[in-house]
Design a protein around this motif. Sequence first.
Motif, short mmCIF file in Angstrom:
data_model
loop_
_atom_site.label_atom_id
_atom_site.label_comp_id
_atom_site.label_asym_id
_atom_site.label_seq_id
_atom_site.Cartn_x
_atom_site.Cartn_y
_atom_site.Cartn_z
N PHE A 1 0.92 -1.28 0.14
CA PHE A 1 -0.08 0.16 -0.02
C PHE A 1 0.88 1.51 -0.05
CE2 PHE A 1 -2.61 3.25 1.76
CZ PHE A 1 -3.55 3.10 1.15
N VAL A 2 1.71 1.21 0.86
CA VAL A 2 2.63 2.20 1.06
C VAL A 2 3.47 2.74 -0.39
CG1 VAL A 2 4.95 3.34 2.10
CG2 VAL A 2 3.10 2.36 3.43
N LYS A 3 3.96 1.66 -0.99
CA LYS A 3 4.58 2.05 -2.37
C LYS A 3 3.53 2.48 -3.41
CE LYS A 3 7.92 0.65 -5.13
NZ LYS A 3 9.28 1.41 -4.83
N ALA A 4 2.30 1.78 -3.15
CA ALA A 4 1.32 2.28 -4.38
C ALA A 4 0.82 3.69 -4.09
CB ALA A 4 0.09 1.43 -4.10
N LEU A 5 0.76 4.06 -2.75
CA LEU A 5 0.55 5.59 -2.45
C LEU A 5 1.68 6.53 -2.79
CD1 LEU A 5 -1.61 6.95 -0.86
CD2 LEU A 5 -0.17 6.86 1.36
N SER A 6 2.88 5.98 -2.79
CA SER A 6 4.09 6.85 -3.39
C SER A 6 3.93 6.97 -4.83
CB SER A 6 5.32 6.35 -3.01
OG SER A 6 5.33 5.12 -3.63
N ARG A 7 3.33 6.17 -5.59
CA ARG A 7 3.07 6.44 -6.87
C ARG A 7 2.22 7.38 -7.59
NH1 ARG A 7 3.24 0.30 -9.29
NH2 ARG A 7 2.19 1.48 -11.25
N VAL A 8 1.06 7.49 -6.44
CA VAL A 8 0.10 8.28 -6.57
C VAL A 8 -0.11 9.57 -5.68
CG1 VAL A 8 -1.47 6.74 -7.72
CG2 VAL A 8 -1.66 6.80 -5.29
N SER A 9 1.07 10.07 -5.25
CA SER A 9 1.20 11.07 -4.13
C SER A 9 0.57 12.54 -4.98
CB SER A 9 2.79 11.18 -3.60
OG SER A 9 3.40 11.55 -4.71
N HIS A 10 0.68 12.43 -6.11
CA HIS A 10 0.31 13.79 -6.53
C HIS A 10 -1.41 13.83 -6.38
CE1 HIS A 10 -0.53 10.74 -9.82
NE2 HIS A 10 -1.25 11.54 -10.33
N ILE A 11 -2.19 12.79 -6.33
CA ILE A 11 -3.71 12.86 -5.82
C ILE A 11 -4.03 12.50 -4.72
CG2 ILE A 11 -4.21 12.85 -8.34
CD1 ILE A 11 -4.82 9.99 -8.00
N TRP A 12 -2.99 11.78 -3.87
CA TRP A 12 -3.66 11.32 -2.43
C TRP A 12 -2.36 11.79 -1.47
CZ3 TRP A 12 -8.38 10.52 -1.32
CH2 TRP A 12 -8.98 9.96 -2.40
N ARG A 13 -2.84 12.33 -0.18
CA ARG A 13 -1.66 12.86 0.69
C ARG A 13 -2.51 12.02 1.93
NH1 ARG A 13 -2.51 16.40 4.52
NH2 ARG A 13 -4.06 17.37 3.26
N ARG A 14 -1.35 11.29 2.49
CA ARG A 14 -1.81 10.56 3.94
C ARG A 14 -1.79 11.45 4.92
NH1 ARG A 14 1.50 5.36 6.14
NH2 ARG A 14 3.41 6.58 5.34
N ALA B 1 -3.61 -1.93 9.00
CA ALA B 1 -3.40 -0.42 9.13
C ALA B 1 -4.94 0.30 8.48
CB ALA B 1 -2.15 0.22 8.54
N VAL B 2 -5.38 1.26 8.93
CA VAL B 2 -6.33 2.00 8.42
C VAL B 2 -5.80 3.45 8.00
CG1 VAL B 2 -8.66 3.17 8.70
CG2 VAL B 2 -8.16 0.98 9.74
N TYR B 3 -5.71 3.66 7.05
CA TYR B 3 -5.08 4.81 6.50
C TYR B 3 -6.07 5.89 5.88
CZ TYR B 3 -1.02 2.08 5.64
OH TYR B 3 0.18 1.09 5.80
N LEU B 4 -6.04 7.17 6.65
CA LEU B 4 -6.85 8.18 6.15
C LEU B 4 -6.36 9.14 5.01
CD1 LEU B 4 -9.32 10.20 6.41
CD2 LEU B 4 -8.10 11.34 8.27
N LEU B 5 -7.04 9.16 3.86
CA LEU B 5 -6.15 10.15 2.70
C LEU B 5 -7.04 11.07 2.32
CD1 LEU B 5 -5.39 6.91 0.48
CD2 LEU B 5 -3.84 7.64 2.44
N ARG B 6 -6.13 12.37 1.99
CA ARG B 6 -6.79 13.49 1.66
C ARG B 6 -6.61 13.59 0.27
NH1 ARG B 6 -9.77 15.34 5.35
NH2 ARG B 6 -9.43 15.15 7.86
N ARG B 7 -7.71 14.03 -0.51
CA ARG B 7 -7.28 14.26 -2.08
C ARG B 7 -6.83 15.73 -2.34
NH1 ARG B 7 -6.76 15.04 -6.73
NH2 ARG B 7 -8.28 14.30 -8.59
N THR B 8 -5.90 15.66 -3.16
CA THR B 8 -5.06 17.08 -3.10
C THR B 8 -6.26 17.71 -4.40
OG1 THR B 8 -3.83 16.09 -5.06
CG2 THR B 8 -2.97 15.62 -2.95
N TRP B 9 -5.76 18.98 -4.72
CA TRP B 9 -6.25 19.85 -5.92
C TRP B 9 -5.87 19.47 -7.26
CZ3 TRP B 9 -10.61 22.61 -4.96
CH2 TRP B 9 -10.81 23.03 -3.43
N GLU B 10 -5.08 18.47 -7.20
CA GLU B 10 -4.27 18.07 -8.63
C GLU B 10 -5.59 17.26 -9.32
OE1 GLU B 10 -0.99 17.74 -11.14
OE2 GLU B 10 -0.94 18.40 -8.85
N ARG B 11 -5.72 17.44 -10.63
CA ARG B 11 -6.62 16.93 -11.43
C ARG B 11 -6.27 15.48 -11.46
NH1 ARG B 11 -9.07 19.19 -16.53
NH2 ARG B 11 -9.99 17.22 -16.48
#
Length: 432
Positions: free
Chosen positions: A387-400, A414-424
Amino acid sequence: VHRLRSVDNLFVVVQEFKDYQFKESKEDALKDLEDLVKKLPWTDPLKVWELNNSLKKKKTKRKKHNLQSPANKEKLSDGGEEGGADQKDTNGQEDCAQSIGGVEPPDNQDAEEPQGAASQNTGEEEEDNEQLDAEDEVQAGCGSGTKAGDGQTGEGEATVLKFRVTCNRAGDKHSFTSNEAARDFGGAVQEHFQWKADMTNFDVEVLLNIHNNEVVVGIALTEESLHRRNITHFGPTTLRSTLAYGMLRLCDPQPTDIIIDPMCGTGAIPIEGAAEWPGCYHIAGDNNPQAVKRAANNICSLLRKNESKDSSTALGIPLDIIQWDICSLPLRTGSVDIVVTDMPFGKRIGSKKKNWDLYPACLMEMGRICTPGTGRAVLLTQDKKCFVKALSRVSHIWRRAQTVWVNVGGLHAAVYLLRRTWERAEERRSFW
């Protein structure tokens, strides 16, 4: 307290010892536990237990006639799992209460009332389970209990109460097992109160929780765990309703929010969401037709329950179930406020290898459907590395934003709370 949604088991503490010194030899350590029974302040906790029972009786009048052996039948008929918990508690403390054999079947919504729905904070309880899983937390009991029928007559004092002792032990420095502690402690309880030991038909369940040098003695106030409150059709990885509630709370749903569970399985998360946040709109989906069918059946059960409660104002619930592909969701870009889901761990469903492709694709698609800037996601997984590896690949749209550690059936997840960035997010479809 019985109405709390994030608790599994509830008990009143008789006494808590933060740093209990166990003797080195088994005989001495067990003798100390026996001697402890006479010194404990039982009076007030037993009054709480009596008060709890008096509240519970009001709720179960209509079922008095079948409070004895049928209680056990009800327990066994529900998914088959609960009956086994009596012999060996594989899932930790919250299952102890579950195995007590309920006055009400687990799917009865009344369980949420002061009726004995068990409770212990999911956070603490999950943590406990982890060690318990590693140790030999055996539910043992030289005794406890009162036959559910005894107290119903109002002559509780005149009748000899039946009891059971359940011991949960964690830690590697003890010279005794859970069974031995429960047996000896239970013998002393029996001598002290002149109660009768009964492992299945009991009135009082005395809890002896030993965690390294911490000892808590308590009396159970619940007969079965709250965590099965909404689910009647179980799948291989059905999530506890209490954990589902905690995940939903993390993302702070607001009225009119659209909440999606794209990998819903049997629907535990969206059903909990629809029951507790009816001002939001919930959509559940899964690619497995069998899972979709189970979730639909669980939704029907909830609707029937609502109708039987108050037929005059029975309304539907704001929840739809769809079969779809998580990597290609039939939803408009930016149309969803919240995504909450239990992702495949790669154990019972899928595989760790498949997760390396699945997780990034899921996160991209979730990013596409979520509203930029305000969208959020709460995702549960035990495959943390992937999951952490996948998240690093989409860090432009999701912030942990936050990580909460939980124990899911003995697995450290683990339960991850992610926030959506303003990036399209990149558009995948032309047809919208």
